[in-house]
Design a protein around this motif. Structure first.
Motif, PDB file in Angstrom:
ATOM      1  N   VAL A 332      14.345 -11.064  11.615  1.00  0.00           N
ATOM      2  CA  VAL A 332      13.096 -10.476  12.099  1.00  0.00           C
ATOM      3  C   VAL A 332      12.420  -9.811  10.912  1.00  0.00           C
ATOM      4  O   VAL A 332      13.051  -9.037  10.178  1.00  0.00           O
ATOM      5  N   GLY A 333      11.143 -10.113  10.698  1.00  0.00           N
ATOM      6  CA  GLY A 333      10.401  -9.510   9.601  1.00  0.00           C
ATOM      7  C   GLY A 333       9.497  -8.396  10.094  1.00  0.00           C
ATOM      8  O   GLY A 333       8.909  -8.499  11.177  1.00  0.00           O
ATOM      9  N   ALA A 334       9.401  -7.327   9.314  1.00  0.00           N
ATOM     10  CA  ALA A 334       8.492  -6.221   9.629  1.00  0.00           C
ATOM     11  C   ALA A 334       7.430  -6.123   8.548  1.00  0.00           C
ATOM     12  O   ALA A 334       7.726  -6.263   7.354  1.00  0.00           O
ATOM     13  N   THR A 335       6.197  -5.899   8.955  1.00  0.00           N
ATOM     14  CA  THR A 335       5.108  -5.785   7.994  1.00  0.00           C
ATOM     15  C   THR A 335       5.206  -4.486   7.195  1.00  0.00           C
ATOM     16  O   THR A 335       5.791  -3.503   7.642  1.00  0.00           O
ATOM     17  N   ILE A 336       4.618  -4.503   5.991  1.00  0.00           N
ATOM     18  CA  ILE A 336       4.691  -3.380   5.065  1.00  0.00           C
ATOM     19  C   ILE A 336       3.705  -2.297   5.490  1.00  0.00           C
ATOM     20  O   ILE A 336       2.533  -2.570   5.765  1.00  0.00           O
ATOM     21  N   LEU A 337       4.178  -1.055   5.522  1.00  0.00           N
ATOM     22  CA  LEU A 337       3.347   0.058   5.958  1.00  0.00           C
ATOM     23  C   LEU A 337       2.218   0.340   4.962  1.00  0.00           C
ATOM     24  O   LEU A 337       2.310  -0.007   3.781  1.00  0.00           O
ATOM     25  N   PRO A 338       1.155   0.992   5.406  1.00  0.00           N
ATOM     26  CA  PRO A 338       0.099   1.433   4.472  1.00  0.00           C
ATOM     27  C   PRO A 338       0.684   2.307   3.377  1.00  0.00           C
ATOM     28  O   PRO A 338       1.636   3.060   3.592  1.00  0.00           O
ATOM     29  N   MET A 339       0.065   2.222   2.160  1.00  0.00           N
ATOM     30  CA  MET A 339       0.621   2.869   0.972  1.00  0.00           C
ATOM     31  C   MET A 339      -0.392   3.738   0.232  1.00  0.00           C
ATOM     32  O   MET A 339      -0.159   4.129  -0.911  1.00  0.00           O
ATOM     33  N   CYS A 340      -1.540   4.041   0.841  1.00  0.00           N
ATOM     34  CA  CYS A 340      -2.613   4.790   0.171  1.00  0.00           C
ATOM     35  C   CYS A 340      -3.235   4.008  -0.985  1.00  0.00           C
ATOM     36  O   CYS A 340      -3.822   4.609  -1.898  1.00  0.00           O
ATOM     37  N   ASN A 341      -3.103   2.696  -0.959  1.00  0.00           N
ATOM     38  CA  ASN A 341      -3.801   1.889  -1.957  1.00  0.00           C
ATOM     39  C   ASN A 341      -5.277   1.832  -1.587  1.00  0.00           C
ATOM     40  O   ASN A 341      -5.625   1.595  -0.426  1.00  0.00           O
ATOM     41  N   ALA A 342      -6.133   2.036  -2.559  1.00  0.00           N
ATOM     42  CA  ALA A 342      -7.566   2.020  -2.285  1.00  0.00           C
ATOM     43  C   ALA A 342      -8.004   0.664  -1.734  1.00  0.00           C
ATOM     44  O   ALA A 342      -7.515  -0.383  -2.169  1.00  0.00           O
ATOM     45  N   ALA A 343      -8.897   0.705  -0.748  1.00  0.00           N
ATOM     46  CA  ALA A 343      -9.448  -0.541  -0.203  1.00  0.00           C
ATOM     47  C   ALA A 343     -10.061  -1.367  -1.331  1.00  0.00           C
ATOM     48  O   ALA A 343     -10.802  -0.848  -2.166  1.00  0.00           O
ATOM     49  N   GLY A 344      -9.707  -2.653  -1.368  1.00  0.00           N
ATOM     50  CA  GLY A 344     -10.223  -3.532  -2.399  1.00  0.00           C
ATOM     51  C   GLY A 344      -9.429  -3.548  -3.685  1.00  0.00           C
ATOM     52  O   GLY A 344      -9.703  -4.360  -4.575  1.00  0.00           O
ATOM     53  N   SER A 345      -8.424  -2.679  -3.813  1.00  0.00           N
ATOM     54  CA  SER A 345      -7.604  -2.637  -5.024  1.00  0.00           C
ATOM     55  C   SER A 345      -6.626  -3.811  -5.035  1.00  0.00           C
ATOM     56  O   SER A 345      -6.347  -4.438  -4.010  1.00  0.00           O
ATOM     57  N   ALA A 350      -2.581  -7.194  -2.383  1.00  0.00           N
ATOM     58  CA  ALA A 350      -1.236  -7.778  -2.336  1.00  0.00           C
ATOM     59  C   ALA A 350      -0.537  -7.425  -1.029  1.00  0.00           C
ATOM     60  O   ALA A 350       0.101  -8.288  -0.394  1.00  0.00           O
ATOM     61  N   ARG A 351      -0.637  -6.168  -0.610  1.00  0.00           N
ATOM     62  CA  ARG A 351       0.009  -5.758   0.649  1.00  0.00           C
ATOM     63  C   ARG A 351      -0.551  -6.542   1.828  1.00  0.00           C
ATOM     64  O   ARG A 351       0.203  -7.039   2.678  1.00  0.00           O
ATOM     65  N   LEU A 352      -1.860  -6.672   1.889  1.00  0.00           N
ATOM     66  CA  LEU A 352      -2.485  -7.401   2.992  1.00  0.00           C
ATOM     67  C   LEU A 352      -2.090  -8.872   2.978  1.00  0.00           C
ATOM     68  O   LEU A 352      -1.857  -9.476   4.027  1.00  0.00           O
ATOM     69  N   ALA A 353      -1.996  -9.457   1.778  1.00  0.00           N
ATOM     70  CA  ALA A 353      -1.612 -10.866   1.678  1.00  0.00           C
ATOM     71  C   ALA A 353      -0.170 -11.077   2.129  1.00  0.00           C
ATOM     72  O   ALA A 353       0.144 -12.049   2.836  1.00  0.00           O
ATOM     73  N   VAL A 354       0.715 -10.174   1.730  1.00  0.00           N
ATOM     74  CA  VAL A 354       2.108 -10.291   2.162  1.00  0.00           C
ATOM     75  C   VAL A 354       2.209 -10.122   3.673  1.00  0.00           C
ATOM     76  O   VAL A 354       2.908 -10.886   4.357  1.00  0.00           O
TER      77      VAL A 354
END
Length: 417
Positions: A332-345, A350-354
């Motif tokens: 079972v895979g779990a998505t990566i939590l938000p990391m305070c990366n600026a939108a568009g960075s 990379a997080r959104l793509a993964v």
């Protein structure tokens, strides 16, 4: 909380995607008892040499069982660990090193009370006449003076297990049931002990492979980790449907093979997940499911490794899923939590793509959308503030929400009516 935020949060709390159709419910009929892993705390590195003292490790089991066996490991030591004695008992409370009277048993390995553990190897003790219930604390007192210390030493800020006590005087104190020979509790610190198995009516084990979010780092306020919340929910099911939880989280761990972002010695945070998959997951008895929650440290980077591109993380996750499937288990895979990366960075891209790959690739038998559970509905680049300790980590409330959000059908289970 505004009504908008409340509605969004409620909608996210059961975010599950099942791949390849609906998962079948478990057979509710009792099954013959077989060995499973009832608890785990993965080792992360070697740190120093053991003094002439006894360490009393304490772990909490997540399923009922008997004929307990303990695994002692020396994955990182350059020399052998010469174990002179091991005692295993039951501990009424992790706040005290005292044991339940009459519960402490001297352990043997292949009939011998002492054993040498060669570098890179593990040993399982002989079975013990100890019965455990979910939530019981098992103490494992090890006397191995002068040995390299293979440990788990990234303590969460809480007083609960896993953890250990160290004796305050020289010699073997393993048989001391009163606990008077031991000092203060050290949360999150274990030496050599990384797993406990038992013959159990539960139908198998879920191994949670992860980093600090799984390890329980900053479950502030002494709250249970999300894996402990999941274990409590599963133990509310009828006995024939239960599974144990083995926590293989190591703080700072990476899912891809690369230098560790935080430690050039690679001793702080365990080997990358592909390199420890056999030891910490596939070698354990009773494994049926693996739950993978990693990637934050790869994408975030640090002083000793740059942020990883999405494809590096995806390639690693895909390889882990393939190896788990080849071993006959589900993942079972779990998505990566938000990391305070600026939108568009680049890091947020990379997080959104993964996460998009996790949700849609079909590499996993089911997907838990942890990102959707904890993200702020007004700013999806961060964890919602009341559930956040810092940019990477939920607090105890966030951990509770993660554990409660998991749809048990991902593991072939149904909730009680």
């Amino acid at each position: 909380m505004t009504m908008h935020r409340l509605a969004a949060a409620v909608a996210a709390t059961c975010a599950l995607v099942l791949v390849g159709g609906t998962a079948a419910n478990a057979d509710p009929r009792p099954r013959p008892s077989s060995p499973i892993t009832v608890t785990e705390s993965a080792l992360e590195g070697a740190h120093g040499t053991s003094p002439d003292a006894t360490v009393r490790n304490v772990l909490t089991v997540t399923a009922p069982g008997a004929r307990l066996r303990v695994r002692l490991s020396n994955p990182f030591g350059r020399g052998a660990v010469a174990v002179r004695s091991v005692w295993v008992g039951l501990q009424p409370s992790p706040s005290s090193p005292a044991l339940t009277p009459g519960s402490d048993h001297r352990v043997t390995v292949h009939g011998s009370p002492s054993v040498g553990i060669a570098p890179g190897t593990s040993v399982w003790t002989d079975p013990l006449p100890i019965h455990v219930r979910p939530g019981d604390h098992v103490s494992v007192s090890v006397y191995a003076p002068g040995a390299p210390v293979d440990d788990h030493t990234f303590p969460p800020p809480q007083s609960d297990t896993p953890g250990s006590f160290l004796s305050t005087a020289a010699g073997d104190a393993g048989s001391d049931e009163t606990g008077s020979a031991f000092g203060a509790f050290k949360p999150g610190t274990l030496w050599w002990v990384d797993a406990v198995s038992a013959v159990s009516p539960a139908r198998g084990t879920i191994v949670t492979l992860g980093d600090s979010i799984t390890d329980g780092y900053h479950a502030d306020g002494g709250g249970p980790r999300w894996t402990d919340v999941l274990a409590e929910r599963i133990n509310a099911l009828p006995p024939g449907r239960r599974l144990s939880i083995a926590n293989a989280g190591i703080s700072g761990n990476t899912v891809s093979v690369q230098p560790n972002p935080y430690d050039p010695t690679n001793q702080c945070c365990g080997p990358p997940a592909p390199e420890r998959l056999n030891r910490d997951v596939l070698s354990l008895p009773g494994v049926r499911y693996v739950l993978l929650l990693e990637g934050t440290n790869d994408i975030g980077g640090g002083d000793y490794a740059p942020p990883a591109p999405a494809q590096q993380v995806i390639h690693a996750m895909d390889g882990i899923a393939a190896r788990v499937h080849a071993s006959g288990h589900k993942i079972v895979g779990a998505t990566i939590l938000p990391m305070c990366n600026a939108a568009g960075s680049a890091r947020e891209a990379a997080r959104l793509a993964v996460n998009q790959w996790i949700r849609t690739s079909g590499a996993f038998d089911a997907v838990l959308d942890f990102d959707a559970v904890l993200r702020d509905p007004n700013d999806p680049t961060v964890i919602y503030e009341p559930w956040r300790h810092d940019c990477y980590h939920p607090n105890a409330t966030g951990d509770k929400r993660l554990g409660e959000s998991i749809d048990l059908s991902a593991f072939g289970l149904s909730t009680p009516h």
